[in-house]
Scaffold this motif. Structure first.
Motif, PDB file in Angstrom:
ATOM      1  N   THR A   1     -54.639  18.019  42.572  1.00  0.00           N
ATOM      2  CA  THR A   1     -55.062  17.303  41.323  1.00  0.00           C
ATOM      3  C   THR A   1     -56.761  16.747  41.554  1.00  0.00           C
ATOM      4  O   THR A   1     -57.590  17.010  40.510  1.00  0.00           O
ATOM      5  CB  THR A   1     -54.345  15.873  41.255  1.00  0.00           C
ATOM      6  N   VAL A   2     -56.918  16.584  42.702  1.00  0.00           N
ATOM      7  CA  VAL A   2     -58.373  16.063  42.897  1.00  0.00           C
ATOM      8  C   VAL A   2     -59.371  17.404  42.611  1.00  0.00           C
ATOM      9  O   VAL A   2     -60.237  17.239  41.952  1.00  0.00           O
ATOM     10  CB  VAL A   2     -58.515  15.400  44.298  1.00  0.00           C
ATOM     11  N   VAL A   3     -59.073  18.562  43.326  1.00  0.00           N
ATOM     12  CA  VAL A   3     -60.038  19.606  43.123  1.00  0.00           C
ATOM     13  C   VAL A   3     -60.080  19.967  41.643  1.00  0.00           C
ATOM     14  O   VAL A   3     -61.136  20.346  41.117  1.00  0.00           O
ATOM     15  CB  VAL A   3     -59.336  20.801  44.043  1.00  0.00           C
ATOM     16  N   GLY A   4     -58.819  20.269  40.924  1.00  0.00           N
ATOM     17  CA  GLY A   4     -58.931  20.552  39.737  1.00  0.00           C
ATOM     18  C   GLY A   4     -59.762  19.806  38.697  1.00  0.00           C
ATOM     19  O   GLY A   4     -60.557  20.119  38.039  1.00  0.00           O
ATOM     20  N   ASN A   5     -59.661  18.405  38.770  1.00  0.00           N
ATOM     21  CA  ASN A   5     -60.183  17.518  37.963  1.00  0.00           C
ATOM     22  C   ASN A   5     -61.861  17.381  38.225  1.00  0.00           C
ATOM     23  O   ASN A   5     -62.542  17.547  37.281  1.00  0.00           O
ATOM     24  CB  ASN A   5     -59.740  15.985  38.086  1.00  0.00           C
ATOM     25  N   LEU A   6     -62.051  17.303  39.643  1.00  0.00           N
ATOM     26  CA  LEU A   6     -63.666  17.439  40.085  1.00  0.00           C
ATOM     27  C   LEU A   6     -64.253  18.485  39.551  1.00  0.00           C
ATOM     28  O   LEU A   6     -65.542  18.860  39.066  1.00  0.00           O
ATOM     29  CB  LEU A   6     -63.628  17.197  41.564  1.00  0.00           C
ATOM     30  N   VAL A   7     -63.750  19.826  39.893  1.00  0.00           N
ATOM     31  CA  VAL A   7     -64.136  21.089  39.425  1.00  0.00           C
ATOM     32  C   VAL A   7     -64.542  21.321  37.949  1.00  0.00           C
ATOM     33  O   VAL A   7     -65.568  21.819  37.407  1.00  0.00           O
ATOM     34  CB  VAL A   7     -63.602  22.375  40.016  1.00  0.00           C
ATOM     35  N   ASP A   8     -63.355  20.840  37.249  1.00  0.00           N
ATOM     36  CA  ASP A   8     -63.331  20.969  35.808  1.00  0.00           C
ATOM     37  C   ASP A   8     -64.649  19.896  35.132  1.00  0.00           C
ATOM     38  O   ASP A   8     -65.391  20.542  34.285  1.00  0.00           O
ATOM     39  CB  ASP A   8     -62.238  20.428  35.123  1.00  0.00           C
ATOM     40  N   ASN A   9     -64.577  18.886  35.809  1.00  0.00           N
ATOM     41  CA  ASN A   9     -65.691  17.854  35.192  1.00  0.00           C
ATOM     42  C   ASN A   9     -67.093  18.466  35.678  1.00  0.00           C
ATOM     43  O   ASN A   9     -68.018  18.723  34.706  1.00  0.00           O
ATOM     44  CB  ASN A   9     -65.768  16.593  35.984  1.00  0.00           C
ATOM     45  N   ALA A  10     -67.290  19.203  36.792  1.00  0.00           N
ATOM     46  CA  ALA A  10     -68.459  19.643  37.072  1.00  0.00           C
ATOM     47  C   ALA A  10     -68.950  21.010  36.210  1.00  0.00           C
ATOM     48  O   ALA A  10     -70.098  20.985  35.833  1.00  0.00           O
ATOM     49  CB  ALA A  10     -68.518  20.224  38.741  1.00  0.00           C
ATOM     50  N   VAL A  11     -67.743  21.934  35.978  1.00  0.00           N
ATOM     51  CA  VAL A  11     -68.197  22.938  35.230  1.00  0.00           C
ATOM     52  C   VAL A  11     -68.355  22.665  33.663  1.00  0.00           C
ATOM     53  O   VAL A  11     -69.480  23.204  33.138  1.00  0.00           O
ATOM     54  CB  VAL A  11     -66.725  23.810  35.275  1.00  0.00           C
ATOM     55  N   ASP A  12     -67.741  21.597  33.164  1.00  0.00           N
ATOM     56  CA  ASP A  12     -68.143  21.137  31.844  1.00  0.00           C
ATOM     57  C   ASP A  12     -69.564  20.676  31.883  1.00  0.00           C
ATOM     58  O   ASP A  12     -70.288  20.838  30.750  1.00  0.00           O
ATOM     59  CB  ASP A  12     -67.156  19.889  31.324  1.00  0.00           C
TER      60      ASP A  12
ATOM     61  N   GLU B   1     -70.230  19.362  43.948  1.00  0.00           N
ATOM     62  CA  GLU B   1     -71.815  19.016  43.485  1.00  0.00           C
ATOM     63  C   GLU B   1     -72.252  19.981  42.317  1.00  0.00           C
ATOM     64  O   GLU B   1     -71.737  21.073  42.155  1.00  0.00           O
ATOM     65  CB  GLU B   1     -72.701  19.563  44.716  1.00  0.00           C
ATOM     66  N   ASP B   2     -72.974  19.360  41.378  1.00  0.00           N
ATOM     67  CA  ASP B   2     -73.419  20.141  40.536  1.00  0.00           C
ATOM     68  C   ASP B   2     -74.800  19.619  39.883  1.00  0.00           C
ATOM     69  O   ASP B   2     -75.161  18.534  40.202  1.00  0.00           O
ATOM     70  CB  ASP B   2     -72.629  20.017  39.039  1.00  0.00           C
ATOM     71  N   ALA B   3     -75.498  20.469  39.390  1.00  0.00           N
ATOM     72  CA  ALA B   3     -77.016  20.212  38.944  1.00  0.00           C
ATOM     73  C   ALA B   3     -76.902  20.044  37.463  1.00  0.00           C
ATOM     74  O   ALA B   3     -77.952  20.231  36.878  1.00  0.00           O
ATOM     75  CB  ALA B   3     -77.844  21.158  39.342  1.00  0.00           C
TER      76      ALA B   3
END
Length: 547
Positions: free
Chosen positions: A435-446, A475-477
């Motif tokens: 749940t944590v990985v999926g939501n954090l990665v989706d937010n960063a990719v968006d 992390e995302d830029a």
């Protein structure tokens, strides 16, 4: 037995009894008549008591006046000392005269020994009368013919000594006599009160029925019972408020889903101990459908309906259902969809590769075919090995591989950091990590997907097992999070895409909820590297839910 009789036999006794229930007007009329009768009985009793006291007072004065007049008669004072019982004398005329003039029931004269020597009632002659100790007295006494108001006055001789007493009595009427005397008035009172009670009952019944929408008391009772049964049986939560925001009713499920103590009826929504987001939804007065709210570790879907009467709002009813399990299923389906999209993209890629292999075979370049296939195999193996070598948990590894493939379709690179390492997780912890990985990665990719292709469209992912804990770092830029919004991003319903009920603004809230339930937390920070400002989300989960 006929069909009609058989059906009648099958009708429950309670149902037959309900058909014979009296109407509200009839019940009110009966009640009014009972009240009228009870009041009349009380009035009658008071009237009898009052008339008794009044009779004793007024007739006592009359009897006393007649006795005083008889005692002051000179003939009586002269003849009484020599009078003898049962021997007629001039005294008989005096007592008869007093009785006739005053209208009393009986008149007697007693000698100095308190023995009656003359009386208008022959049966009293020779009997004794109570001694008065030289005083005039009036009171209620028992006689041979019943009760009487009697006055006794001492008779003084010429020398001032007491030579006897004058006794005058007035018969006291019986209760039935007094009732018969009062009957005409009581009947008039009863008739007037009955008419007033009947008219009042009909008017009151009409007013009550207007206020109860024309329902009879039995129907209202059945409606309340049905409502209580419905509130206990509903799986969905139901809570109703009046116009002032006070709780009117709450279903069994509402107490459980909102964790509200029983006996909350009449309390204001502010006194229920709810968080700000839930209070806002309950008191907003809007009818927006399917509003999502996090309550504890539950995700609830709320729908509000306003209750209006005569053009004004008099309250609201909010229904809500638990979407937590559905949310978990949606997350699993999201992982499956992500994997499916990745596989679909790979199918197109495999088609091109198979066409290349087919062309090489047709050209007879068999050595090239072998080298081409080995190269493809090595590339796929390297992608999977890059993840599985660092992450032993199958579910988490599959999710990361799927996210990497899905992001690649949007020209976004997801890099799994070299310091990532994670062993096999217990199943419940594995779901929370997903749940944590999926939501954090989706937010960063968006976030980075909104950037131009010339910018750094990269997401860095780090998953590390730290003893009994798991740390997830993304992390995302991208555009980043303003300092004033770093706490707000974790509030339910808040999103950079705007507040709505379509699911935006709940990913990071779920991440924080999941982390805190596991005794950890999630935070957001920034750092500068490679000439770019990176937004960093760090989540920590512990193996074992917090107490």
């Amino acid at each position: 037995m006929s069909t009609g009789n058989a059906q009648a036999e099958r009708i429950p006794l309670r149902a037959r009894f309900r058909r014979r229930r009296q109407t509200l007007a009839t019940q009110l009329l009966e009640l009014q008549l009972l009240i009228v009768v009870a009041v009349l009985l009380c009035v009658t009793a008071l009237s009898l008591a009052q008339s008794s006291a009044s009779f004793q007072r007024e007739e006592g004065r009359r009897a006393l006046s007649a006795a005083e007049s008889l005692a002051a008669n000179p003939a009586v004072r002269e003849l009484l000392p020599g009078a003898q019982t049962r021997i007629r004398s001039g005294l008989q005329g005096s007592v008869d005269s007093v009785r006739a003039i005053s209208g009393v029931t009986y008149v007697s004269l007693a000698d100095g020994d308190a023995v009656v020597v003359i009386s208008t009632r022959p049966g009293d002659v020779g009997t004794a009368v109570p001694q008065t100790q030289g005083r005039s007295e009036t009171g209620l006494v028992d006689t041979s013919s019943g009760k009487a108001v009697e006055a006794q006055v001492p008779i003084l001789g010429n020398e001032g000594s007491i030579i006897g007493s004058a006794v005058v009595g007035i018969e006291y009427p019986s209760i039935w006599t007094r009732l018969l005397q009062s009957a005409p008035n009581l009947l008039v009172y009863l008739a007037v009160a009955s008419v007033i009670g009947a008219v009042g009952s009909i008017l009151l019944a009409r007013r009550v029925k207007r206020q109860t929408l024309g329902m009879e008391p039995g129907e209202i009772l059945d409606l309340v019972r049905h409502r209580e049964a419905m509130l206990r049986g509903l799986k969905e939560g139901v809570i109703a408020f009046d116009a002032q925001g006070r709780v009117v009713l709450m279903s069994e499920s509402a107490h459980q889903l909102l964790d509200i103590a029983y006996g909350s009826a009449g309390k204001s929504v502010r006194d229920l101990g709810l968080d700000d987001r839930l209070q806002s939804v309950l008191t907003s007065g809007t009818t927006e459908s399917d509003q999502l709210v996090l309550v504890g570790d539950r995700l609830l879907v709320l729908n509000t309906v306003l209750i209006e009467s005569k053009g004004r709002t008099i309250g609201s009813v909010t229904t809500f259902r638990d979407r937590t399990e559905l949310r978990a299923v949606e997350e699993e389906l999201d992982v499956t969809k992500t994997s499916t999209d990745a596989l679909r993209a790979h199918i197109h890629e495999f088609d091109n590769q198979l066409h290349t292999i087919s062309g090489l075979i047709q050209l007879g370049e068999y050595d090239e075919v072998v080298g081409y296939v080995e190269g493809l195999t090595m590339e796929r193996a390297q992608i999977s090995a890059a993840v599985t070598d660092k992450i032993a948990d199958v579910g988490t590894a599959a999710l990361v591989i799927a996210k990497i493939g899905a992001a690649a379709q949007g020209l976004v690179t997801v890099d799994l950091s070299a310091d990532s390492h994670l062993g096999t997780l217990e199943r419940a912890l594995g779901r929370d990590v997903a749940t944590v990985v999926g939501n954090l990665v989706d937010n960063a990719v968006d976030a980075v997907a909104e950037m131009s292709e010339t910018e750094r469209r990269t997401v860095r992912l780090s998953i590390r097992g730290l003893g009994a804990s798991v740390e997830v770092r993304v992390e995302d830029a991208g555009p980043g999070v303003a300092p004033e919004n770093r706490e707000r991003v974790f509030s339910q319903g808040w999103s950079t895409k705007g507040q709505s009920s379509d699911g935006h603004g709940f990913g990071l809230a779920l991440v924080r909820l999941t982390c805190r339930r596991r005794g950890g937390d999630v935070s957001v920070s920034t750092h500068t590297a490679e000439g770019l400002e990176w937004t960093v989300f760090t989540a920590v989960l512990h193996d074992g839910e917090s107490a």
